[in-house]
Every structure is written in structure tokens, then in C-alpha cells.
Design a protein around this motif. Structure first.
Motif, mmCIF file in Angstrom:
data_model
loop_
_atom_site.group_PDB
_atom_site.id
_atom_site.type_symbol
_atom_site.label_atom_id
_atom_site.label_comp_id
_atom_site.label_asym_id
_atom_site.label_seq_id
_atom_site.Cartn_x
_atom_site.Cartn_y
_atom_site.Cartn_z
ATOM 1 N N GLN A 1 -11.666 -32.238 9.886
ATOM 2 C CA GLN A 1 -10.839 -31.633 10.929
ATOM 3 C C GLN A 1 -10.618 -30.153 10.659
ATOM 4 N N SER A 2 -10.456 -29.807 9.381
ATOM 5 C CA SER A 2 -10.279 -28.408 9.007
ATOM 6 C C SER A 2 -11.510 -27.593 9.369
ATOM 7 N N ASN A 3 -12.679 -28.150 9.134
ATOM 8 C CA ASN A 3 -13.922 -27.450 9.514
ATOM 9 C C ASN A 3 -13.966 -27.198 11.020
ATOM 10 N N GLN A 4 -13.519 -28.192 11.800
ATOM 11 C CA GLN A 4 -13.489 -28.012 13.249
ATOM 12 C C GLN A 4 -12.474 -26.941 13.635
ATOM 13 N N ASP A 5 -11.297 -26.971 12.995
ATOM 14 C CA ASP A 5 -10.266 -25.967 13.277
ATOM 15 C C ASP A 5 -10.758 -24.562 12.909
ATOM 16 N N ARG A 6 -11.468 -24.476 11.786
ATOM 17 C CA ARG A 6 -12.022 -23.191 11.347
ATOM 18 C C ARG A 6 -12.986 -22.641 12.392
ATOM 19 N N THR A 7 -13.909 -23.482 12.835
ATOM 20 C CA THR A 7 -14.889 -23.055 13.837
ATOM 21 C C THR A 7 -14.204 -22.644 15.131
ATOM 22 N N ASP A 8 -13.243 -23.450 15.577
ATOM 23 C CA ASP A 8 -12.528 -23.131 16.815
ATOM 24 C C ASP A 8 -11.811 -21.786 16.699
ATOM 25 N N THR A 9 -11.231 -21.525 15.530
ATOM 26 C CA THR A 9 -10.495 -20.274 15.342
ATOM 27 C C THR A 9 -11.443 -19.081 15.297
ATOM 28 N N VAL A 10 -12.592 -19.241 14.646
ATOM 29 C CA VAL A 10 -13.591 -18.166 14.639
ATOM 30 C C VAL A 10 -14.008 -17.836 16.078
ATOM 31 N N GLU A 11 -14.206 -18.853 16.881
ATOM 32 C CA GLU A 11 -14.616 -18.613 18.260
ATOM 33 C C GLU A 11 -13.501 -17.934 19.062
ATOM 34 N N ARG A 12 -12.257 -18.262 18.773
ATOM 35 C CA ARG A 12 -11.136 -17.563 19.426
ATOM 36 C C ARG A 12 -11.106 -16.087 19.013
ATOM 37 N N ILE A 13 -11.429 -15.822 17.746
ATOM 38 C CA ILE A 13 -11.482 -14.430 17.286
ATOM 39 C C ILE A 13 -12.611 -13.685 17.995
ATOM 40 N N TYR B 1 -4.681 -14.310 10.365
ATOM 41 C CA TYR B 1 -3.795 -14.995 9.413
ATOM 42 C C TYR B 1 -4.024 -16.511 9.504
ATOM 43 N N LEU B 2 -4.080 -17.030 10.727
ATOM 44 C CA LEU B 2 -4.338 -18.459 10.929
ATOM 45 C C LEU B 2 -5.673 -18.856 10.326
ATOM 46 N N LYS B 3 -6.698 -18.055 10.580
ATOM 47 C CA LYS B 3 -8.036 -18.352 10.053
ATOM 48 C C LYS B 3 -8.005 -18.468 8.538
ATOM 49 N N ASN B 4 -7.369 -17.504 7.870
ATOM 50 C CA ASN B 4 -7.353 -17.557 6.414
ATOM 51 C C ASN B 4 -6.491 -18.696 5.907
ATOM 52 N N TRP B 5 -5.416 -19.000 6.603
ATOM 53 C CA TRP B 5 -4.576 -20.130 6.170
ATOM 54 C C TRP B 5 -5.377 -21.433 6.204
ATOM 55 N N ILE B 6 -6.154 -21.622 7.265
ATOM 56 C CA ILE B 6 -7.028 -22.804 7.346
ATOM 57 C C ILE B 6 -7.994 -22.820 6.166
ATOM 58 N N ASP B 7 -8.612 -21.669 5.877
ATOM 59 C CA ASP B 7 -9.548 -21.578 4.751
ATOM 60 C C ASP B 7 -8.854 -21.895 3.428
ATOM 61 N N THR B 8 -7.637 -21.398 3.270
ATOM 62 C CA THR B 8 -6.919 -21.576 2.004
ATOM 63 C C THR B 8 -6.549 -23.029 1.785
ATOM 64 N N VAL B 9 -6.043 -23.679 2.825
ATOM 65 C CA VAL B 9 -5.721 -25.109 2.707
ATOM 66 C C VAL B 9 -6.988 -25.900 2.411
ATOM 67 N N GLN B 10 -8.082 -25.569 3.094
ATOM 68 C CA GLN B 10 -9.323 -26.311 2.858
ATOM 69 C C GLN B 10 -9.841 -26.082 1.439
ATOM 70 N N TRP B 11 -9.685 -24.872 0.925
ATOM 71 C CA TRP B 11 -10.081 -24.593 -0.461
ATOM 72 C C TRP B 11 -9.419 -25.599 -1.406
ATOM 73 N N HIS B 12 -8.129 -25.833 -1.195
ATOM 74 C CA HIS B 12 -7.386 -26.724 -2.083
ATOM 75 C C HIS B 12 -7.667 -28.194 -1.788
ATOM 76 N N LEU B 13 -7.975 -28.521 -0.538
ATOM 77 C CA LEU B 13 -8.432 -29.877 -0.238
ATOM 78 C C LEU B 13 -9.738 -30.183 -0.967
ATOM 79 N N GLU B 14 -10.627 -29.193 -1.023
ATOM 80 C CA GLU B 14 -11.907 -29.381 -1.730
ATOM 81 C C GLU B 14 -11.676 -29.610 -3.226
ATOM 82 N N ASP B 15 -10.640 -28.987 -3.795
ATOM 83 C CA ASP B 15 -10.283 -29.256 -5.193
ATOM 84 C C ASP B 15 -9.781 -30.691 -5.346
#
Length: 200
Positions: free
Chosen positions: A76-88, A41-55
Motif C-alpha cells: 500500500q505504501s508503494n501505491q501511496d508513493r506512486t500516487d504522490t509522485v504523480e500528484r507532484i 513533505y508527504l512524499k518523504n514521510w511515506i518514504d521514511t515510514v516505508q524505510w522502517h517497514l522494510e527493516d
């Protein structure tokens, strides 16, 4: 955790985000901390916020100072995304930790978490292309093109789900195994990025 359960979590996160459609909405993660569901859920939330930041960053009216702030937030979102993938992936390493590899077991280059990363972003594409296909203020041509792309994305959704489930099954059976190589990003580290450490 199978593909259907993961996609259900991704869809829930996307739906929850769009209740406010605000990049600053606190994360309403409903899952217990440390569980795979909470991480997805956290991973997708990061992706979703970043999607809208890119807009936002592509607006021709964006002020220069806001553009810089949004760009840094995306970094920072890219770093958070990578960190979360590694936690998964750490979760999967622990989950599969007692599996005994069979002779001739093959190393899989893509880990379960990086495959889930693709699945998470795919759910965002599906959500937003469906939105475009249903736009009442858009032309029939626009909606038709969006619908065609949506059909391809839905096919890809099935393919990635099959790939994830087969990978998990093969790891569980000991015929494939995973390794985690940390991303080792340099640009956010003030000791590794020469632009940062040379300014000290």
C-alpha cells in the motif's frame, strides 16, 4: 521550488519522524494543503515510514501473521508513493503549463517528480549512513565503511540537486519539456490482477 528547498523539506520530514521513530505516528505536515511543500513533505514521510517497514519485515523473529500484515502495508505504501509522485508531477505540469516550447525542445524521460523521488530516498540513505558512521557501539571498521559510503551519498546529493535545478531551468526556458505517463500498476487493482479477479 529548487533542489535546496526540496532537500530541506525532506530533511525536516526525516527529523520529525525520528522524534518518535514510530511507523504509526500521524503525519505532522506543517505546510498548507495542496502546496508543493506539503506534497514533498508527504512524499518523504511515506518514504521514511516505508524505510522502517522494510527493516521490520527482515526481523528473523517476526511472526508469520505480522510479516503478511507488514508486506501488505509495504504494498500500500508503494501505491501511496506512486500516487504522490504523480500528484507532484501534476503540480509541475500546471506550474510549467504556460511555458512555450522552443523549436527543437527535447523531451526529458525523467519527470521532475521522479527525480525528486530519488532525492527523497537519498536523504534517507544519508541520514541512516550518518547514523551508522556515528554509532558508539559499533567497531571502528564498521564506522569507517559507513563513512566512506556517506561521502559517496553526499556527492550524489550534489549531483542530483544540480540535475534537478538544470531540468527545471531548461523546462522554464522552453528547451526541454516533460510528459507524465501514469504508472498504471496492476497488482493492487482487483479488476487487473488475475489472482484477485479469478477468485470472484
Amino acid at each position: 521550488m529548487n533542489a535546496q528547498a526540496a532537500n530541506d523539506i525532506f530533511r525536516k520530514s526525516i527529523q520529525d519522524y525520528h522524534l518518535t521513530d514510530d511507523i504509526d505516528t500521524p503525519i505532522p505536515n506543517p505546510y498548507e494543503n495542496g502546496t508543493i511543500s506539503q506534497l514533498l513533505y508527504l512524499k518523504n514521510w511515506i518514504d521514511t515510514v516505508q524505510w522502517h517497514l522494510e527493516d521490520i519485515i527482515r526481523s528473523p523473529q517476526i511472526a508469520p501473521e505480522e510479516l503478511v500484515a507488514v508486506k501488505r502495508r509495504i504494498d500500500q505504501s508503494n501505491q501511496d508513493r506512486t500516487d504522490t509522485v504523480e500528484r507532484i508531477d501534476d503540480w509541475f505540469l500546471s506550474f510549467f503549463g504556460t511555458i512555450e516550447r522552443k523549436p527543437g525542445a527535447r523531451l526529458n524521460s525523467e519527470t521532475p517528480a521522479w527525480l525528486l523521488d530519488r532525492m527523497s530516498i537519498l536523504q534517507l540513505k544519508i541520514y541512516h549512513f550518518r547514523e551508522q558512521a556515528e554509532r558508539s557501539d559499533a567497531s571502528e571498521e564498521h564506522r569507517s565503511k559507513a563513512e566512506q559510503k556517506l561521502r559517496i551519498l553526499l556527492e550524489q546529493e550534489q549531483d542530483l540537486a544540480m540535475c534537478f535545478d538544470e531540468l527545471a531551468e531548461d523546462i522554464r526556458a522552453g528547451v526541454r519539456y516533460m510528459k507524465v505517463y501514469r504508472q498504471m500498476k496492476m497488482y493492487n487493482d482487483p479488476t487487473l490482477n488475475p489472482v484477485l479477479y479469478q477468485q470472484k
